[in-house]
Design a protein around this motif. Structure first.
Motif, PDB file in Angstrom:
ATOM      1  N   TYR A   1      -8.592   0.669   5.352  1.00 56.28           N
ATOM      2  CA  TYR A   1      -8.670   0.082   3.891  1.00 56.28           C
ATOM      3  C   TYR A   1      -8.131  -1.311   3.486  1.00 56.28           C
ATOM      4  O   TYR A   1      -8.788  -1.880   2.794  1.00 56.28           O
ATOM      5  N   ARG A   2      -6.784  -1.655   3.950  1.00 58.24           N
ATOM      6  CA  ARG A   2      -5.847  -2.550   3.716  1.00 58.24           C
ATOM      7  C   ARG A   2      -6.931  -3.726   4.363  1.00 58.24           C
ATOM      8  O   ARG A   2      -7.405  -5.025   3.243  1.00 58.24           O
TER       9      ARG A   2
ATOM     10  N   VAL B   1       1.079   5.836  -0.038  1.00 57.05           N
ATOM     11  CA  VAL B   1      -0.111   6.665   0.221  1.00 57.05           C
ATOM     12  C   VAL B   1       0.506   7.952   0.602  1.00 57.05           C
ATOM     13  O   VAL B   1       2.201   7.875   0.010  1.00 57.05           O
TER      14      VAL B   1
ATOM     15  N   THR C   1      -2.349   6.577   9.013  1.00 58.24           N
ATOM     16  CA  THR C   1      -2.066   5.585   9.865  1.00 58.24           C
ATOM     17  C   THR C   1      -3.439   4.588   9.454  1.00 58.24           C
ATOM     18  O   THR C   1      -3.755   3.265   8.947  1.00 58.24           O
TER      19      THR C   1
ATOM     20  N   VAL D   1      -4.523   6.517  -1.168  1.00 60.50           N
ATOM     21  CA  VAL D   1      -4.089   5.605  -1.229  1.00 60.50           C
ATOM     22  C   VAL D   1      -4.215   4.047  -1.719  1.00 60.50           C
ATOM     23  O   VAL D   1      -5.425   4.458  -2.704  1.00 60.50           O
TER      24      VAL D   1
ATOM     25  N   ARG E   1      -5.990   4.147   6.292  1.00 60.66           N
ATOM     26  CA  ARG E   1      -5.449   3.041   5.704  1.00 60.66           C
ATOM     27  C   ARG E   1      -4.901   1.499   6.294  1.00 60.66           C
ATOM     28  O   ARG E   1      -4.916   0.328   5.669  1.00 60.66           O
ATOM     29  N   ARG E   2      -4.969   1.146   7.361  1.00 62.12           N
ATOM     30  CA  ARG E   2      -5.196  -0.505   8.248  1.00 62.12           C
ATOM     31  C   ARG E   2      -5.974  -0.204   7.988  1.00 62.12           C
ATOM     32  O   ARG E   2      -6.164  -1.696   7.135  1.00 62.12           O
TER      33      ARG E   2
ATOM     34  N   LEU F   1      -8.652   9.135   0.866  1.00 59.89           N
ATOM     35  CA  LEU F   1      -8.584   9.181   2.428  1.00 59.89           C
ATOM     36  C   LEU F   1      -9.298  10.075   2.783  1.00 59.89           C
ATOM     37  O   LEU F   1      -8.032  11.418   3.062  1.00 59.89           O
TER      38      LEU F   1
ATOM     39  N   HIS G   1      -5.194  13.346   0.852  1.00 54.25           N
ATOM     40  CA  HIS G   1      -4.522  12.261   1.168  1.00 54.25           C
ATOM     41  C   HIS G   1      -5.265  10.972   0.025  1.00 54.25           C
ATOM     42  O   HIS G   1      -6.188  10.494   0.170  1.00 54.25           O
TER      43      HIS G   1
ATOM     44  N   SER H   1       0.942  -1.033  -0.335  1.00 54.89           N
ATOM     45  CA  SER H   1      -0.039   0.265   0.326  1.00 54.89           C
ATOM     46  C   SER H   1       0.921   1.311   0.022  1.00 54.89           C
ATOM     47  O   SER H   1       2.231   1.732   0.599  1.00 54.89           O
TER      48      SER H   1
END
Length: 168
Positions: free
Chosen positions: A158-159, A113, A152, A123, A155-156, A146, A121, A111
């Motif tokens: 989203y993954r 960003v 952070t 990702v 992002r987590r 984002l 932002h 990933s």
């Protein structure tokens, strides 16, 4: 060069789009050199930087006038029509990704960003794996903006969302 409502800029497309604060009704780019499009224009970062234009840009009278001249009898589709069509294409894309990744024994996910010139932002999530002939395959399996703080953590989440929705 400025001529009436026409503003022509001779610059590298990625450089200009990523640095400018100006908004335009229509952007045309001649991005081909020799026989191929420059690789830096075929990136998520470049498309993210031009992503910030909304559907309302196409409702402006100048844009509608231009489209009427450029494409005879062109009627701009309603945003709900565009939204429904994009949702259908996205669902088809997700189904094809699920099918392509279903039997892959080992996948590396990366990933990335970044922030554009407007402090937005974005990702992207990329899957890397080897096919049966040991060729490296890389697929962008997700991309989005984002919004908010705690990048952070977003992002987590989203993954995890993409991994779960694609059954990886």
């Amino acid at each position: 060069m400025t001529e009436g409502h026409l503003n022509v800029i001779a610059d590298d497309a990625f450089h200009y789009v990523s640095k400018t604060i100006h908004q335009y009704d229509v952007v045309f780019m001649d991005v081909f050199s020799d026989e191929a499009m420059p690789s830096h224009l075929n990136t998520e970062q470049f498309f993210a930087s031009i992503h910030s234009h909304s559907f309302s840009e196409f409702r402006k009278s100048e844009t509608r006038s231009f489209l009427a001249l450029a494409v005879l009898s062109y009627i701009l589709p309603h945003r709900n029509t565009v939204k429904a069509h994009l949702a259908k294409l996205y669902a088809q894309h997700c189904n094809s990704l699920r099918a392509a990744l279903a039997n892959i024994p080992a996948i590396a996910l990366i990933s990335d960003v970044w922030k554009n010139s407007r402090d937005l932002h974005f990702v992207s999530l990329t899957a890397h794996f080897r096919d049966v002939n040991f060729n490296l395959i890389s697929l962008t399996i997700g991309f989005r903006q984002l919004v908010g703080n705690h990048i952070t953590e977003r992002r987590r989440k989203y993954r995890l969302y993409e991994i779960t929705s694609l059954n990886i």
